[in-house]
Design a protein around this motif. Structure first.
Motif, PDB file in Angstrom:
ATOM      1  N   VAL A  14       0.737  -1.077   0.097  1.00 49.43           N
ATOM      2  CA  VAL A  14      -0.184  -0.118  -0.072  1.00 49.43           C
ATOM      3  C   VAL A  14       0.750   1.384   0.004  1.00 49.43           C
ATOM      4  O   VAL A  14       0.570   2.519  -0.323  1.00 49.43           O
ATOM      5  N   ALA A  15       2.192   1.180   0.482  1.00 47.88           N
ATOM      6  CA  ALA A  15       3.045   2.491   0.362  1.00 47.88           C
ATOM      7  C   ALA A  15       3.374   2.579  -0.890  1.00 47.88           C
ATOM      8  O   ALA A  15       3.975   1.864  -1.856  1.00 47.88           O
ATOM      9  N   ASN A  16       3.381   3.793  -1.414  1.00 42.30           N
ATOM     10  CA  ASN A  16       3.768   4.517  -2.545  1.00 42.30           C
ATOM     11  C   ASN A  16       3.107   3.748  -3.893  1.00 42.30           C
ATOM     12  O   ASN A  16       4.073   3.195  -4.945  1.00 42.30           O
ATOM     13  N   GLY A  17       1.915   3.555  -3.803  1.00 47.69           N
ATOM     14  CA  GLY A  17       1.158   2.954  -4.746  1.00 47.69           C
ATOM     15  C   GLY A  17       1.356   3.308  -6.270  1.00 47.69           C
ATOM     16  O   GLY A  17       1.811   4.495  -6.472  1.00 47.69           O
ATOM     17  N   HIS A  18       0.763   2.617  -7.353  1.00 48.43           N
ATOM     18  CA  HIS A  18       0.970   2.809  -8.486  1.00 48.43           C
ATOM     19  C   HIS A  18       0.330   4.317  -9.055  1.00 48.43           C
ATOM     20  O   HIS A  18       1.011   4.771 -10.119  1.00 48.43           O
ATOM     21  N   ARG A  19      -0.536   4.704  -8.196  1.00 48.98           N
ATOM     22  CA  ARG A  19      -1.306   6.109  -8.813  1.00 48.98           C
ATOM     23  C   ARG A  19      -0.935   7.073  -7.767  1.00 48.98           C
ATOM     24  O   ARG A  19      -1.521   8.274  -7.915  1.00 48.98           O
ATOM     25  N   ILE A  20      -0.082   6.867  -6.717  1.00 50.45           N
ATOM     26  CA  ILE A  20       0.092   8.059  -5.944  1.00 50.45           C
ATOM     27  C   ILE A  20       0.353   9.303  -6.468  1.00 50.45           C
ATOM     28  O   ILE A  20       0.152  10.455  -5.755  1.00 50.45           O
ATOM     29  N   HIS A  21       1.294   9.293  -7.135  1.00 52.94           N
ATOM     30  CA  HIS A  21       1.964  10.542  -7.745  1.00 52.94           C
ATOM     31  C   HIS A  21       1.115  11.294  -8.662  1.00 52.94           C
ATOM     32  O   HIS A  21       0.811  12.556  -8.549  1.00 52.94           O
ATOM     33  N   GLU A  22       0.190  10.503  -9.472  1.00 55.49           N
ATOM     34  CA  GLU A  22      -1.028  11.208 -10.218  1.00 55.49           C
ATOM     35  C   GLU A  22      -1.952  11.829  -9.215  1.00 55.49           C
ATOM     36  O   GLU A  22      -2.346  12.980  -9.257  1.00 55.49           O
ATOM     37  N   PHE A  23      -2.239  11.120  -8.126  1.00 57.09           N
ATOM     38  CA  PHE A  23      -3.484  11.738  -6.973  1.00 57.09           C
ATOM     39  C   PHE A  23      -2.826  13.007  -6.470  1.00 57.09           C
ATOM     40  O   PHE A  23      -3.500  14.069  -6.329  1.00 57.09           O
ATOM     41  N   LEU A  24      -1.587  13.008  -5.890  1.00 56.14           N
ATOM     42  CA  LEU A  24      -0.967  14.372  -5.387  1.00 56.14           C
ATOM     43  C   LEU A  24      -0.766  15.477  -6.135  1.00 56.14           C
ATOM     44  O   LEU A  24      -0.960  16.590  -5.955  1.00 56.14           O
ATOM     45  N   GLN A  25      -0.697  15.129  -7.556  1.00 53.14           N
ATOM     46  CA  GLN A  25      -0.276  16.110  -8.754  1.00 53.14           C
ATOM     47  C   GLN A  25      -1.640  16.662  -8.788  1.00 53.14           C
ATOM     48  O   GLN A  25      -1.887  18.094  -8.962  1.00 53.14           O
ATOM     49  N   GLU A  26      -2.655  16.149  -8.955  1.00 54.21           N
ATOM     50  CA  GLU A  26      -4.180  16.515  -8.768  1.00 54.21           C
ATOM     51  C   GLU A  26      -4.452  17.288  -7.759  1.00 54.21           C
ATOM     52  O   GLU A  26      -5.046  18.511  -7.853  1.00 54.21           O
ATOM     53  N   MET A  27      -3.917  16.819  -6.591  1.00 61.01           N
ATOM     54  CA  MET A  27      -4.181  17.507  -5.356  1.00 61.01           C
ATOM     55  C   MET A  27      -3.594  19.150  -5.461  1.00 61.01           C
ATOM     56  O   MET A  27      -4.160  20.123  -5.010  1.00 61.01           O
ATOM     57  N   ASN A  28      -2.456  18.857  -5.765  1.00 63.11           N
ATOM     58  CA  ASN A  28      -1.529  20.088  -5.963  1.00 63.11           C
ATOM     59  C   ASN A  28      -2.156  21.303  -6.862  1.00 63.11           C
ATOM     60  O   ASN A  28      -2.339  22.056  -6.528  1.00 63.11           O
ATOM     61  N   GLN A  29      -2.664  20.670  -7.939  1.00 63.93           N
ATOM     62  CA  GLN A  29      -3.410  21.557  -8.812  1.00 63.93           C
ATOM     63  C   GLN A  29      -4.854  22.294  -8.303  1.00 63.93           C
ATOM     64  O   GLN A  29      -4.959  23.193  -8.740  1.00 63.93           O
ATOM     65  N   ASN A  30      -5.434  21.168  -7.588  1.00 61.87           N
ATOM     66  CA  ASN A  30      -6.691  21.764  -6.989  1.00 61.87           C
ATOM     67  C   ASN A  30      -6.561  22.515  -6.080  1.00 61.87           C
ATOM     68  O   ASN A  30      -7.719  23.343  -5.423  1.00 61.87           O
ATOM     69  N   VAL A  31      -5.531  22.284  -4.953  1.00 61.95           N
ATOM     70  CA  VAL A  31      -5.482  22.983  -3.844  1.00 61.95           C
ATOM     71  C   VAL A  31      -4.141  23.648  -3.601  1.00 61.95           C
ATOM     72  O   VAL A  31      -4.209  25.012  -3.691  1.00 61.95           O
TER      73      VAL A  31
END
Length: 558
Positions: free
Chosen positions: A227-244
């Motif tokens: 569960v650590a450093n999963g396959h979509r983690i960077h996608e999710f965090l980049q989306e969070m960065n763009q939105n927040v």
């Protein structure tokens, strides 16, 4: 270009244990507001508040029932607004602790999800059918037991990597993700200055949720490698960065168990596409048990060779690519002076606390100071299981001693005294009066018995205290650019030294030579110190050159 948080220092407050203003035995927001001048005096720039949200407190507030409401034990939203306003008046910034890997089972989203498979909130969480009459896979909870709980009404299981009252959120669902971003923007619009994100690198689960590898001695498999450093983690965090984050001037740090230096370079890259920095745990695992089934439960001290190698690895790997966070203590870790230092005598407690502070604060990154660290608070060393509150400590005792019979009760109590999270959570020690000036009421967590001698009043009255040493280290970071931007290098030949840690920080203008004795022995070491060098800071009042005294720390500037 340097970011404002790169030479800032963060002070973490655990709200339940900081200051009780209404004498119910639990710390609260007005209590923190009363003490902001003290944090300002120390010199910190950012105050990180552990979770203050509405919560059943199954996991001390890391089980959130409402992200936009204050836990009544801590006060009201008006109390928070007053705290935020006073902090900003003092020039302090406020960092919120958010938990978006899971919620409480009392959160409205989960209550809705329980209503049935067709409820729109069902897909906010992770549900699976059982396998052969049991859980969907062999994962264990980090709080012992299985990581799955059956919902009898729907005959499905939901995933909970932590307590069963903490169901995991389904980040594959874009509606869930945008609900989280909306909540974060709400706080940022309110004026908060940053977010610390609990186990943020767990949010991307592997496809299909397959079984994990299992240690033969364990009842369940450890899911962390999956569960650590999963396959979509960077996608999710980049989306969070763009939105927040891209919309606000906020600082972010992600708690990231099992993060590697290569992953950290993606999470905390200086291009600012994801987070500003991450908390890694490698140096926190150096004193774990040799038996993997016992994990962190041990009572040994980390060797200097291991500690230096790990700190150096992170300094060197992230240099010029990503940003480090620097910490010894937090709400989940035992007290550093009892762990990597020496609290056996008062002299050694003070000396080793200052030595460890120097080791950390002279490195590159953003330092974090946990409440009480700045006065050298020690472990509580409770000797009865009934004195502990931490769910993980209590569950681990029963699993390891009663179920698995891996060690006897006396040995396990020694391990818990060394590593229980309760060591960090005993109330702040303000003075030597009843309950250390924290509260007149019976306290929610037992007091550390050493508060009569180790407290803020005593520290402020003693010009040689640990407090004033931390204050000076923080002032130096603010004033000397080399501490923020200088390169880090071990002194030639130091990598095998089992007693002394010596490294340099250099920029175009300045060199710092940091010399640290990790032992209580007098040792002889020769370093080439130019005649014009001055002692920038030391935990002894004089300099004996090549004779390095017990727990001595000194920094030369030239």
């Amino acid at each position: 270009m340097e970011k404002w948080w790169e030479n800032a220092v963060v002070y973490q407050v655990y709200p339940a244990s900081y200051q009780d203003s209404n004498n119910d035995g639990i710390g609260d927001l007005p209590g923190i507001t009363e003490r902001l001048d003290y944090i300002k005096k120390l010199g910190a720039d950012i105050v990180w508040l552990s979770p203050i949200y509405k919560s059943p407190q199954v996991d001390n507030g890391y089980d959130i029932a409402d992200y936009q409401a204050i836990n009544p034990d801590f006060g009201t939203m008006a109390d928070f607004d007053a705290l935020l306003a006073k902090a900003h008046d003092l020039g302090l910034k406020i960092m919120m602790d958010i938990v978006v890997n899971h919620t409480s089972d009392q959160h409205q989203w989960f209550k809705e999800a329980l209503k049935g498979k067709d409820n729109p909130y069902r897909d906010y969480y992770i549900w699976k059918d059982g396998k052969n009459g049991s859980a969907p896979n062999n994962w264990g909870s980090f709080f012992t037991g299985p990581a799955w709980e059956k919902d009898d009404q729907s005959d499905q299981y939901y995933l909970h990597l932590f307590a069963k009252e903490q169901p995991d959120l389904n980040w594959e669902n874009p509606k869930l993700r945008h609900s989280v971003y909306d909540m974060m923007n709400w706080w940022a619009d309110k004026g908060v200055d940053g977010f610390r994100m609990d186990v943020i690198n767990y949010i991307s689960k592997p496809e299909g949720l397959p079984d994990a590898k299992k240690n033969p001695d364990d009842l369940y498999a450890n899911p962390e490698p999956m569960v650590a450093n999963g396959h979509r983690i960077h996608e999710f965090l980049q989306e969070m960065n763009q939105n927040v984050m891209s919309k606000h001037d906020v600082v972010t740090v992600g708690e990231a168990p099992s993060v590697t230096t290569d992953e950290a370079k993606k999470y905390a890259n200086l291009n600012n596409q994801e987070l500003n920095m991450v908390f890694q745990f490698e140096h926190m695992c150096l004193d774990g048990n040799d038996n993997p089934a016992l994990g962190r439960w041990a009572d040994k001290k980390a060797s200097l060779k291991d500690l230096r190698a790990n700190l150096s690895k992170w300094q060197e790997a992230l240099a010029g690519k990503a940003w480090n966070s620097l910490y010894w203590n937090n709400h989940d870790q035992p007290r550093v002076v009892s762990r990597f230092g020496d609290d056996s005598t008062e002299e050694y407690r003070v000396l080793s606390a200052k030595m460890l502070a120097t080791m950390l604060h002279m490195q590159q990154g953003t330092p974090y100071v946990f409440e009480g660290e700045e006065i050298g608070m020690t472990n509580a060393y409770f000797d009865k299981l009934d004195d502990y509150v931490d769910l993980d400590s209590i569950n681990s005792y029963h699993q390891i001693v009663d179920q698995q019979k891996l060690v006897d009760g006396k040995t396990m109590m020694k391990y818990i005294a060394k590593h229980s999270r309760d060591n960090a959570r005993t109330p702040m020690q303000w003075d030597s009066s009843k309950n250390a000036g924290f509260s007149d009421h019976q306290t929610w967590e037992k007091m550390n018995p050493r508060y009569h001698d180790i407290n803020v009043k005593q520290a402020l009255d003693d010009k040689n205290s640990v407090f004033y040493y931390y204050q000076k280290l923080i002032k130096l970071r603010h004033e000397l650019p080399v501490i923020t931007n200088g390169t880090y290098a071990l002194v030639d030949g130091n990598d095998q030294d089992e007693q002394v840690y010596a490294y340099t920080r250099k920029n175009a203008d300045t060199t710092l030579l940091v010399i640290l004795n990790y032992t209580k022995e007098n040792v002889q070491r020769h370093y080439d110190v130019p005649a014009n060098a001055k002692v920038l800071i030391s935990n002894y009042s004089d300099d004996q050159g090549d004779n390095i005294r017990p727990y001595e720390a000194k920094v030369y500037q030239f």
